[in-house]
Design an enzyme around this catalytic site. Structure first.
Site, PDB file in Angstrom:
ATOM      1  N   SER A  25       0.854  -1.195   0.000  1.00 44.49           N
ATOM      2  CA  SER A  25       0.000   0.000   0.000  1.00 44.49           C
ATOM      3  C   SER A  25       0.884   1.236   0.000  1.00 44.49           C
ATOM      4  CB  SER A  25      -0.840  -0.010   1.271  1.00 44.49           C
ATOM      5  OG  SER A  25       0.016   0.281   2.348  1.00 44.49           O
ATOM      6  N   GLY A 461     -40.849 -31.327 -24.510  1.00 41.69           N
ATOM      7  CA  GLY A 461     -42.203 -30.982 -24.052  1.00 41.69           C
ATOM      8  C   GLY A 461     -42.492 -31.682 -22.742  1.00 41.69           C
ATOM      9  N   SER A 535     -36.425 -32.765 -21.534  1.00 41.59           N
ATOM     10  CA  SER A 535     -35.341 -31.764 -21.669  1.00 41.59           C
ATOM     11  C   SER A 535     -35.836 -30.372 -21.291  1.00 41.59           C
ATOM     12  CB  SER A 535     -34.764 -31.772 -23.083  1.00 41.59           C
ATOM     13  OG  SER A 535     -35.758 -31.807 -24.086  1.00 41.59           O
TER      14      SER A 535
HETATM   15  N1  LIG Z   1     -40.026 -36.675 -11.620  1.00 39.78           N
HETATM   16  C1  LIG Z   1     -40.195 -36.882 -12.932  1.00 39.78           C
HETATM   17  N2  LIG Z   1     -40.224 -35.819 -13.761  1.00 39.78           N
HETATM   18  C2  LIG Z   1     -40.402 -36.040 -15.105  1.00 39.78           C
HETATM   19  N3  LIG Z   1     -40.569 -37.260 -15.710  1.00 39.78           N
HETATM   20  C3  LIG Z   1     -40.532 -38.336 -14.872  1.00 39.78           C
HETATM   21  C4  LIG Z   1     -40.354 -38.185 -13.469  1.00 39.78           C
HETATM   22  N4  LIG Z   1     -40.347 -39.414 -12.904  1.00 39.78           N
HETATM   23  C5  LIG Z   1     -40.541 -40.281 -13.921  1.00 39.78           C
HETATM   24  N5  LIG Z   1     -40.674 -39.651 -15.087  1.00 39.78           N
HETATM   25  C6  LIG Z   1     -40.802 -40.327 -16.410  1.00 39.78           C
HETATM   26  O1  LIG Z   1     -39.546 -40.083 -17.058  1.00 39.78           O
HETATM   27  C7  LIG Z   1     -39.726 -39.502 -18.317  1.00 39.78           C
HETATM   28  C8  LIG Z   1     -38.905 -38.247 -18.407  1.00 39.78           C
HETATM   29  O2  LIG Z   1     -37.580 -38.637 -18.638  1.00 39.78           O
HETATM   30  P1  LIG Z   1     -36.683 -37.675 -19.536  1.00 39.78           P
HETATM   31  O3  LIG Z   1     -35.362 -38.297 -19.616  1.00 39.78           O
HETATM   32  O4  LIG Z   1     -37.407 -37.401 -20.798  1.00 39.78           O
HETATM   33  O5  LIG Z   1     -36.677 -36.343 -18.656  1.00 39.78           O
HETATM   34  S1  LIG Z   1     -35.530 -35.179 -18.675  1.00 39.78           S
HETATM   35  O6  LIG Z   1     -35.282 -34.844 -20.070  1.00 39.78           O
HETATM   36  O7  LIG Z   1     -34.361 -35.747 -17.990  1.00 39.78           O
HETATM   37  O8  LIG Z   1     -36.162 -34.095 -17.902  1.00 39.78           O
HETATM   38  C9  LIG Z   1     -41.152 -39.150 -18.467  1.00 39.78           C
HETATM   39  O9  LIG Z   1     -41.568 -39.783 -19.701  1.00 39.78           O
HETATM   40  P2  LIG Z   1     -42.577 -39.063 -20.693  1.00 39.78           P
HETATM   41  O10 LIG Z   1     -43.846 -39.017 -19.912  1.00 39.78           O
HETATM   42  O11 LIG Z   1     -42.617 -39.949 -21.891  1.00 39.78           O
HETATM   43  O12 LIG Z   1     -42.075 -37.694 -20.976  1.00 39.78           O
HETATM   44  C10 LIG Z   1     -41.875 -39.753 -17.284  1.00 39.78           C
HETATM   45  O13 LIG Z   1     -42.721 -40.816 -17.728  1.00 39.78           O
END
Ligand SMILES: Nc1ncnc2c1ncn2[C@@H]1O[C@H](COP(=O)(O)OS(=O)(=O)O)[C@@H](OP(=O)(O)O)[C@H]1O
Ligand SMILES: Nc1ncnc2c1ncn2[C@@H]1O[C@H](COP(=O)(O)OP(=O)(O)O)[C@@H](O)[C@H]1O
Length: 624
Positions: A25, A461, A535
């Site tokens: 300083s 979605g 996603s």
């Molecule tokens: N807590 C929770 N939140 C969301 N989804 C859940 C959960 N637990 C189980 N499932 C079932 O897992 C599917 C989603 O998996 P993903 O790999 O697509 O999810 S992510 O992209 O990792 O958010 C999703 O499948 P889809 O319904 O075909 O979308 C669910 O059937």
């Protein structure tokens, strides 16, 4: 005690440049010391001298207050001007000097990191009356962290402790005990009085017990040539030169500044990250002169024996002495931004050498208290001026050495993409986990050789929105047309590739990252990867797109925009009902977020009709 014995005259090329960083300083007498160096080396203009003499006389001082020469930093600070670093230049017949002068307070740590990052030597100032303080330790730690090879500890104001050798030795011992914890190379102690000039330029008659050199003589003679890394040949490619020659031959050359080691005509070199090898046929130095060899810090351009696709950001090295080539980096980082802290999963552009790539902070291992060196492993953030140990994942492989080995190829900056501001500086400790010598394996089969060109169609979605139904129809269409296609459904992937992942934010991020990488491999092979994943995070979907874009692969985001109430009405797996009863936690749309896409390539709503009709909409919009 002085460790600066008058050894054999080390080789110092006359006029060689020494970069200094000064820490401490103004209370320690730093401004007076710098002013004295400038004054005694006759590096100040007459009008500057007359100005400080007049100011000093007006205050009743009997001699010029040399601190006024360098008080720009303080004046600017008092006016609230943001100061990075004040650079002072001076020279003696033996050497040129650049002083990077930064405020010593902890709130200016980023300034010191900026100013001292290229220094050959750091001057750390100690007030002989006060001894080693917290800020002394901070300056020493930062100098060590920045890999400054030479530390010169100037114990100032010795006139105020009656030139006491015991006091000087006591301070030196205390500092040496602390420095033992640091990675410090060359350490020199000099007792001096900046105000009176004792041991600044001339030996002090008041301290005959001091056997070392005065400060300026020490600075003129400290040997820095061996600090240069002459072992690891590194040339980050800055630009590609394609001269239009009369003979129409393509004498392509690759320009940049040698970051380490030596390159010579005839050397075999490897181009990274591609891994191709070739030989240097010519080296052109500054001014276009042909040279036989190129050394660290030389700006050169090289011609190579083989036609290889080389772009800015690639690096030339020796095949048997390569830098790390990796995407996962472990580094010490100083955070510069004052508007927001660094947090885990934040993303930036990482610039190292001439290579720029997106990068994500994958972990904040600890925040370091620069005063106590305590490691806080709880805090997962870095605020302005804080230093911490992080892991980062880059989108493209980067070539680097550990910072200890090469300060040029071992350092990087992080840039905020939105503002283009430099928000952090980093020093790489090592690659993370992988064997860092993984080099992308080129193949003999290019995309042009494959019967089909692949792509990824990414459906996002809510659960129950209709992703899987549409994905199944799309896959059926492509295969029926004879195009290889493969369904990558979230549920299915969670039975195998992603069976170790749950539904917490980090697991979903990893789920999407892995799926992105595998989809890119499918697309690269010529298949249409049809991804059906909730996603929910926009950032992850952007990264999925970037992973494909970096490899020149088509990527299409399809948003299945079915409202939550319709999804709940459908609830084909009864998951919404269970989530509402609290039997499932972190369920998307209920107690886990879904970030709606802002600019999907195609948006499908229930009004688009059946999955077959929706498939028509998608394929028509994508032109597939
Ligand atoms: N807590 C929770 N939140 C969301 N989804 C859940 C959960 N637990 C189980 N499932 C079932 O897992 C599917 C989603 O998996 P993903 O790999 O697509 O999810 S992510 O992209 O990792 O958010 C999703 O499948 P889809 O319904 O075909 O979308 C669910 O059937
Ligand atoms: N276009 C559509 N119109 C009406 N119902 C649909 C449509 N697409 C799918 N469904 C129905 O919605 C439910 C969820 O479909 P699914 O494809 O499994 O969605 P996700 O994969 O997003 O969870 C299923 O009962 C399915 O029959």
């Amino acid at each position: 005690m002085s460790t600066d014995s008058v050894a054999a005259q080390p080789l110092v090329r006359s006029g060689e440049l020494l970069r200094l960083a000064t820490a401490g300083s103004v209370d320690d007498g730093k401004s007076t010391l710098i002013g004295r160096l400038l004054y005694d080396s006759k590096s100040i203009f007459t009008d500057q001298l007359e100005s400080i003499e007049a100011t000093s006389a007006a205050r009743g001082d009997t001699q010029a207050d040399l601190a006024l020469l360098t008080d720009g930093l303080r004046a600017e600070r008092e006016q609230g001007i943001t100061i990075d670093v004040a650079y002072r230049y001076f020279a003696t017949p033996r050497r040129k000097f650049i002083i990077a002068d930064t405020p010593g307070h902890v709130q200016y740590t980023r300034n010191m990191v900026t100013g001292a990052s290229t220094a050959d030597l750091a001057i750390i100032l100690i007030d002989a009356r006060k001894g080693v303080l917290e800020q002394t330790r901070r300056h020493a730690f930062l100098s060590s962290l920045l890999g400054i090879p030479h530390l010169t500890i100037c114990v100032n104001k010795m006139d105020l402790v009656d030139w006491s050798r015991e006091r000087f030795d006591e301070i030196c011992s205390e500092f040496v005990d602390f420095a033992a914890k640091l990675n410090v190379g060359d350490l020199t102690f000099i007792p001096l009085s900046a105000l009176r000039g004792d041991n600044v330029v001339d030996k002090s008659a008041a301290m005959p017990w001091y056997e070392g050199r005065p400060l300026l003589s020490h600075l003129e003679n400290v040997h820095i040539a061996s600090d240069r890394n002459l072992i690891d040949a590194r040339l980050p490619v800055q630009y590609v030169i394609r001269p239009q020659t009369a003979d129409g031959a393509d004498h392509r050359a690759y320009g940049g500044t040698v970051a380490g080691g030596v390159f010579a005509r005839g050397d075999e070199i490897v181009v990274l990250p591609s891994g191709f090898t070739t030989t240097i046929t010519d080296i052109w130095g500054p001014g276009g002169t042909r040279v036989d060899e190129a050394f660290a810090s030389m700006a050169v351009s090289v011609e190579l024996a083989d036609e290889i696709d080389i772009v800015r950001g690639d690096m030339l090295a020796r095949p048997n002495n390569r830098p790390y080539v990796a995407r996962d980096i472990d580094a010490m980082v100083c955070w510069f931004a004052d508007d927001a802290p660094l947090t885990e999963h934040s993303r930036y552009v990482l610039l190292t050498g001439t290579r720029a790539t997106k990068a994500e902070v994958t972990g904040v291992n600890y925040r370091l208290d620069v005063n106590t060196l305590h490691r806080d492993t709880e805090s997962k953030k870095l605020a302005l001026n804080e230093i911490g140990r992080l892991t980062l994942r880059t989108q493209q492989p980067v070539m680097f050495d550990s910072y200890r080995r090469n300060r040029e190829t071992g350092s990087f900056i992080l840039i905020d993409e939105a503002t283009n501001a430099t928000v952090a500086a980093g020093m790489i400790t090592a690659p993370v986990s992988h064997d860092s010598h993984i080099v992308w394996q080129t193949t003999k089969v290019s995309r042009e050789h494959r019967p089909h060109h692949g792509a990824t169609i990414w459906l996002t979605g809510l659960s129950g929105s209709g992703k899987s139904s549409l994905a199944i129809e799309l896959e059926r269409r492509f295969v029926a047309e004879g195009r290889p296609a493969y369904l990558m459904d979230g549920d299915n992937l969670r039975h195998g590739l992603n069976s170790d992942l749950g539904f917490g934010d980090d697991d979903r991020r990893e789920n999407i990252r892995r799926t992105s990488e595998v989809a890119a491999l499918f697309a690269d092979s010529g298949a249409v990867a049809i991804v059906s994943l909730i996603s929910p995070f926009a950032g992850e979907r952007v990264r999925a797109r970037e992973i494909h874009a970096e490899r020149g692969l088509p990527f299409y985001e399809i948003f299945i925009d079915t409202p939550l109430d319709e999804c709940e009405r459908r609830d084909p797996k009864g998951l919404y009902a269970r989530a509402r009863r609290g039997e499932i936690s972190q369920f998307t749309g209920i107690d886990s977020p879904y970030e709606r896409p802002e600019n999907a390539d195609v948006v499908v709503t229930p009004t688009d009709g059946t999955p077959a009709e929706a498939a028509d909409t998608v394929l028509r919009n994508l032109g597939l």
